[in-house]
Scaffold this active site. Structure first.
Site, PDB file in Angstrom:
ATOM      1  N   CYS A   1       0.814  -1.228   0.000  1.00 55.48           N
ATOM      2  CA  CYS A   1       0.000   0.000   0.000  1.00 55.48           C
ATOM      3  C   CYS A   1       0.842   1.271   0.000  1.00 55.48           C
ATOM      4  O   CYS A   1       0.351   2.348  -0.365  1.00 55.48           O
ATOM      5  CB  CYS A   1      -0.919   0.009   1.206  1.00 55.48           C
ATOM      6  SG  CYS A   1      -1.938  -1.462   1.375  1.00 55.48           S
TER       7      CYS A   1
ATOM      8  N   ILE B   1     -11.667  -1.634  -3.520  1.00 51.75           N
ATOM      9  CA  ILE B   1     -10.665  -1.597  -4.576  1.00 51.75           C
ATOM     10  C   ILE B   1     -11.007  -0.455  -5.522  1.00 51.75           C
ATOM     11  O   ILE B   1     -12.147   0.021  -5.575  1.00 51.75           O
ATOM     12  CB  ILE B   1     -10.572  -2.931  -5.331  1.00 51.75           C
ATOM     13  CG1 ILE B   1     -11.871  -3.237  -6.072  1.00 51.75           C
ATOM     14  CG2 ILE B   1     -10.201  -4.058  -4.388  1.00 51.75           C
ATOM     15  CD1 ILE B   1     -11.769  -4.420  -7.002  1.00 51.75           C
TER      16      ILE B   1
ATOM     17  N   CYS C   1     -14.781  -0.712   5.637  1.00 50.50           N
ATOM     18  CA  CYS C   1     -13.694  -1.261   4.838  1.00 50.50           C
ATOM     19  C   CYS C   1     -13.554  -0.465   3.546  1.00 50.50           C
ATOM     20  O   CYS C   1     -14.552  -0.056   2.950  1.00 50.50           O
ATOM     21  CB  CYS C   1     -13.970  -2.721   4.491  1.00 50.50           C
ATOM     22  SG  CYS C   1     -14.299  -3.802   5.911  1.00 50.50           S
TER      23      CYS C   1
ATOM     24  N   HIS D   1      -8.990   2.964  -2.689  1.00 43.67           N
ATOM     25  CA  HIS D   1      -7.629   2.511  -2.373  1.00 43.67           C
ATOM     26  C   HIS D   1      -7.016   1.752  -3.553  1.00 43.67           C
ATOM     27  O   HIS D   1      -6.888   0.525  -3.523  1.00 43.67           O
ATOM     28  CB  HIS D   1      -7.668   1.640  -1.124  1.00 43.67           C
ATOM     29  CG  HIS D   1      -6.325   1.226  -0.617  1.00 43.67           C
ATOM     30  ND1 HIS D   1      -5.146   1.899  -0.927  1.00 43.67           N
ATOM     31  CD2 HIS D   1      -5.950   0.190   0.198  1.00 43.67           C
ATOM     32  CE1 HIS D   1      -4.130   1.298  -0.331  1.00 43.67           C
ATOM     33  NE2 HIS D   1      -4.591   0.267   0.346  1.00 43.67           N
TER      34      HIS D   1
END
Length: 384
Positions: A81, A202, A199, A323
């Site tokens: 990340c 993608i 959460c 992300h």
């Protein structure tokens, strides 16, 4: 002793699931914006440092050729990340050492080309062999925090509520919205106690920054880089009282703050790694914004919300902006640059002079986190 470095321009694409958009188009939008912001042409770029995790071989040169950036050194790094901020860190070092005058830091990820859902764990890792994907690891950290410090489900949900609300002012964010704590807690369970709205998703995106030697008094909107620190985790022996990643973030932040000559109390705005709600709680503690175990109470106090003393993730963070691993860190850099210039429109932190970016890449068995970068940036014209 390295010379002072500044960020001269930044740019990003939109952050979204956009499988119909080729990587070259994402790169064009981000890099063209960064170059125009810096007031330079593609021919001025002397070197490129790029971050990507799941990109095709040669994705950097394949995409940048469409902008006319060819014939220069191109270094592509993968650091989970933290890949994008690792590229930023290496670009900062290269300019500071005098190797180049104009360097492009670039991050790109098209995750929808690889995944339909969560990132699959590596079966070669002990955790992966047991089916522990990243939501599982963060879920276990959340359980430990509940047991040790009394962090409540409502406090974790407040992180998601805050960041998704912040993203309403960010037209490039993926998941903006107003949600109640009850809606967040009642969303689909993912890894107890974490629910779907706690959460990150993608995403597909590109982000870029142009770095060069610092200009006098921060003229022309150049944003000085006070510090950039990069580290990987220590060997993990499972005897620490701290959850996975806490010590790595703390150690990296301490190195960056010492280099910058600041303390946590001097920070006006932060973009941190909030892939899951518990991640922001742990990170704000590790950065020194509050004491160990105080992260839940910190978000509950409103101090990390827009209008509070130290807003965290005004862009919406990973939870709301999205992300795309390789682009995430440079998306954070772009947000802090816009904040320090006073260009963040509906999410602007008033009077922000010192901004911090933290990105922690995890998922490597045996060590306390794969990599962490902490960067300290300063508004043009210097601190208050």
């Amino acid at each position: 002793m390295t010379a002072p470095v500044s960020v001269r321009g930044v740019g990003t694409s939109r952050f979204a699931r956009q499988p119909e958009t080729p990587p070259r188009d994402l790169a064009w939008r981000a890099v063209a914006e960064a170059l125009a912001d810096a007031g330079v042409t593609p021919a001025a770029v002397e070197a490129v440092y790029a971050g990507t995790v799941f990109g095709d071989p040669g994705v950097t040169t394949r995409t940048l050729q469409h902008l006319g950036i060819t014939g220069v050194p191109v270094v592509t790094v993968e650091n989970a990340c933290a890949s994008g901020t690792t590229a930023f860190h290496e670009a900062h070092v290269a300019v500071g050492e005098g190797r180049y005058e104009t360097v492009l830091a670039f991050g790109i990820e098209t995750m929808t080309a690889v995944f339909d859902g969560p990132i699959e764990p590596l079966l070669s890792d002990p955790e992966g062999a047991q089916g522990f994907a990243m939501p599982s690891l963060y879920g276990m950290a959340a359980h430990r925090y509940q047991h040790c410090y009394g962090v409540t489900p409502e406090q974790m949900a407040l992180v998601a509520q805050k960041n998704r609300r912040h993203a309403l002012g960010n037209p490039r964010a993926q998941h903006a919205g107003e949600f109640t704590v009850e809606q967040i807690l009642d969303s689909r369970p993912i890894s107890d106690p974490l629910t779907l709205l706690q959460c990150c998703d993608i995403s597909d995106a590109a982000a870029a920054a142009v770095l060069g030697p610092a200009s006098a008094a921060g003229r022309d909107g150049h944003v000085p880089v006070r510090a950039s620190a990069l580290a990987s985790g220590q060997a993990w022996d499972h005897t620490s009282d701290l959850v996975w990643g806490w010590q790595l973030v703390s150690d990296t932040a301490r190195a960056a703050f010492e280099q910058a000559g600041i303390g946590p109390e001097d920070i006006d705005v932060l973009e941190v790694h909030d892939a899951f709600t518990i991640g922001e709680i742990v990170t704000t503690e590790a950065l020194g914004l509050c004491e160990l175990g105080g992260g839940g109470a910190l978000v509950e106090s409103g101090r990390t919300s827009l209008g509070g003393a130290q807003p965290v993730n005004p862009s919406g963070g990973l939870l709301a902006r999205g992300h795309p691993l390789g682009a995430t860190g440079l998306g954070q850099i772009a947000e802090i640059v816009w904040q320090l210039r006073g260009m963040a429109a509906g999410r602007q932190v008033d009077g922000a002079r010192i901004g911090v970016v933290e990105t922690m890449g995890g998922g490597t068995a045996g060590i306390d986190g794969n990599a962490c970068v902490v960067a300290v940036l300063e508004a043009p014209g210097g601190p208050r």
